[in-house]
Design a protein around this motif. Structure first.
Motif, PDB file in Angstrom:
ATOM      1  N   GLU A 268       0.826  -1.205   0.000  1.00  0.00           N
ATOM      2  CA  GLU A 268       0.000   0.000   0.000  1.00  0.00           C
ATOM      3  C   GLU A 268       0.863   1.260   0.000  1.00  0.00           C
ATOM      4  N   VAL A 269       1.891   1.274   0.840  1.00  0.00           N
ATOM      5  CA  VAL A 269       2.779   2.443   0.899  1.00  0.00           C
ATOM      6  C   VAL A 269       3.529   2.607  -0.417  1.00  0.00           C
TER       7      VAL A 269
ATOM      8  N   ASN B  58      -1.274   8.484  -9.579  1.00  0.00           N
ATOM      9  CA  ASN B  58      -1.040   7.046  -9.395  1.00  0.00           C
ATOM     10  C   ASN B  58      -2.346   6.268  -9.429  1.00  0.00           C
ATOM     11  N   ALA B  59      -3.364   6.870 -10.066  1.00  0.00           N
ATOM     12  CA  ALA B  59      -4.694   6.237 -10.106  1.00  0.00           C
ATOM     13  C   ALA B  59      -4.648   4.867 -10.766  1.00  0.00           C
ATOM     14  N   ARG B  60      -3.853   4.738 -11.832  1.00  0.00           N
ATOM     15  CA  ARG B  60      -3.761   3.451 -12.525  1.00  0.00           C
ATOM     16  C   ARG B  60      -3.138   2.383 -11.631  1.00  0.00           C
ATOM     17  N   MET B  61      -2.150   2.791 -10.842  1.00  0.00           N
ATOM     18  CA  MET B  61      -1.510   1.850  -9.918  1.00  0.00           C
ATOM     19  C   MET B  61      -2.508   1.367  -8.872  1.00  0.00           C
ATOM     20  N   GLU B  62      -3.346   2.265  -8.383  1.00  0.00           N
ATOM     21  CA  GLU B  62      -4.335   1.877  -7.389  1.00  0.00           C
ATOM     22  C   GLU B  62      -5.404   0.966  -7.996  1.00  0.00           C
ATOM     23  N   GLN B  63      -5.737   1.208  -9.264  1.00  0.00           N
ATOM     24  CA  GLN B  63      -6.682   0.309  -9.951  1.00  0.00           C
ATOM     25  C   GLN B  63      -6.079  -1.077 -10.120  1.00  0.00           C
TER      26      GLN B  63
END
Length: 262
Positions: free
Chosen positions: A163-164, A176-181
């Motif tokens: 998560e970090v 970093n939206a794509r990374m979170e998706q």
């Protein structure tokens, strides 16, 4: 002792803020508990007609689901709401406030938004684990239980590190939206499918790149006596590797952070 006192102060402040609005304190108990029951119903529907996945039967799968739920519950109670805000604070410049405090910014971000409303998830998860052990007919020795607790602990650490790490990408990218998706998709898949079901490139991805596939698999393998020494060493090595990577990305990110005043 310094960080313990800081942790106690953060916990006290968090409870004071939550108790200012009683519904905001008790509401999450109902919401998270209801969501957990819905997820359990979904899992039951998925595995109602599945007798085995590789060497695991229904009991082992129940144990797996309970273990992953327990890891996620610890995440929701302790650090998710603090860590989840890292990217937003980096983009808004609010990270400046954390860097000026006489305590590690990551420590404060981790523990400042603890969520007691998710405590029912811990209880429900432990109940599912107990039911899974009974259904699988597993004889739990002291050695197996210690192994289970050890791997459960380091997998909780790995969950936190992932998560970090994903949110620290905001130090280097606009979004970093794509990374979170990608994180959400990987978690959703691995919550429903144990690591023993992956082969080939999929096993490499979910064991080494996005290691969600080992987070509940290794503790369960340890408890049911299926874990080899090679698997144990591999799991510890993955956690150590991601610990080093997360520390490196975070430190370099802080070093190159452009504050709101710059």
């Amino acid at each position: 002792m310094k960080y313990y006192r800081v942790w106690k102060a953060l916990l006290k402040i968090r409870f004071q803020n939550l108790m200012m609005f009683r519904l905001g304190f008790w509401g999450p108990f109902f919401v998270d508990g209801s969501l957990f029951l819905v997820q359990l119903a979904v899992f039951d529907a998925i595995y109602a007609n599945v007798e085995r996945i590789d060497s695991w039967g229904r009991g082992e799968m129940i144990l797996y689901i309970g273990t992953f739920s327990l890891i996620n519950a610890v995440n929701m109670v302790v650090y998710f709401f603090g860590v989840n805000g890292i990217a937003g604070k980096i983009r808004s410049g609010e990270m400046d406030l954390y860097l000026t405090k006489p305590v590690s910014p990551l420590f404060r971000l981790t523990f400042e938004c603890m969520n007691p409303g998710a405590l029912p998830l811990l209880f429900f998860s432990i109940c599912i684990i107990g039911y899974g052990v009974r259904t699988a007919g597993i004889t739990v020795s002291a050695g197996r239980m210690l192994g289970y607790l050890f791997f459960l602990g380091i997998m909780i650490l790995l969950y936190y590190e992932m998560e970090v790490l994903i949110r620290s990408v905001a130090f280097y990218l606009v979004s970093n939206a794509r990374m979170e998706q990608l994180e959400e998709a990987g978690l959703e898949l691995c919550m429903n499918l144990p690591g023993i079901a992956f082969y080939g490139i999929y096993k490499f991805v979910f064991y080494c790149i996005l290691p969600y596939g080992i987070m509940a698999t290794l503790p369960v393998q340890s408890l049911i006596g299926e874990m080899s020494w090679g698997t144990a060493v591999f799991g510890i090595a993955v956690v150590c590797a991601f610990s080093g990577l997360t520390a490196l990305v975070w430190r370099n990110g802080i070093k190159h952070y452009n504050s709101a005043s710059s």
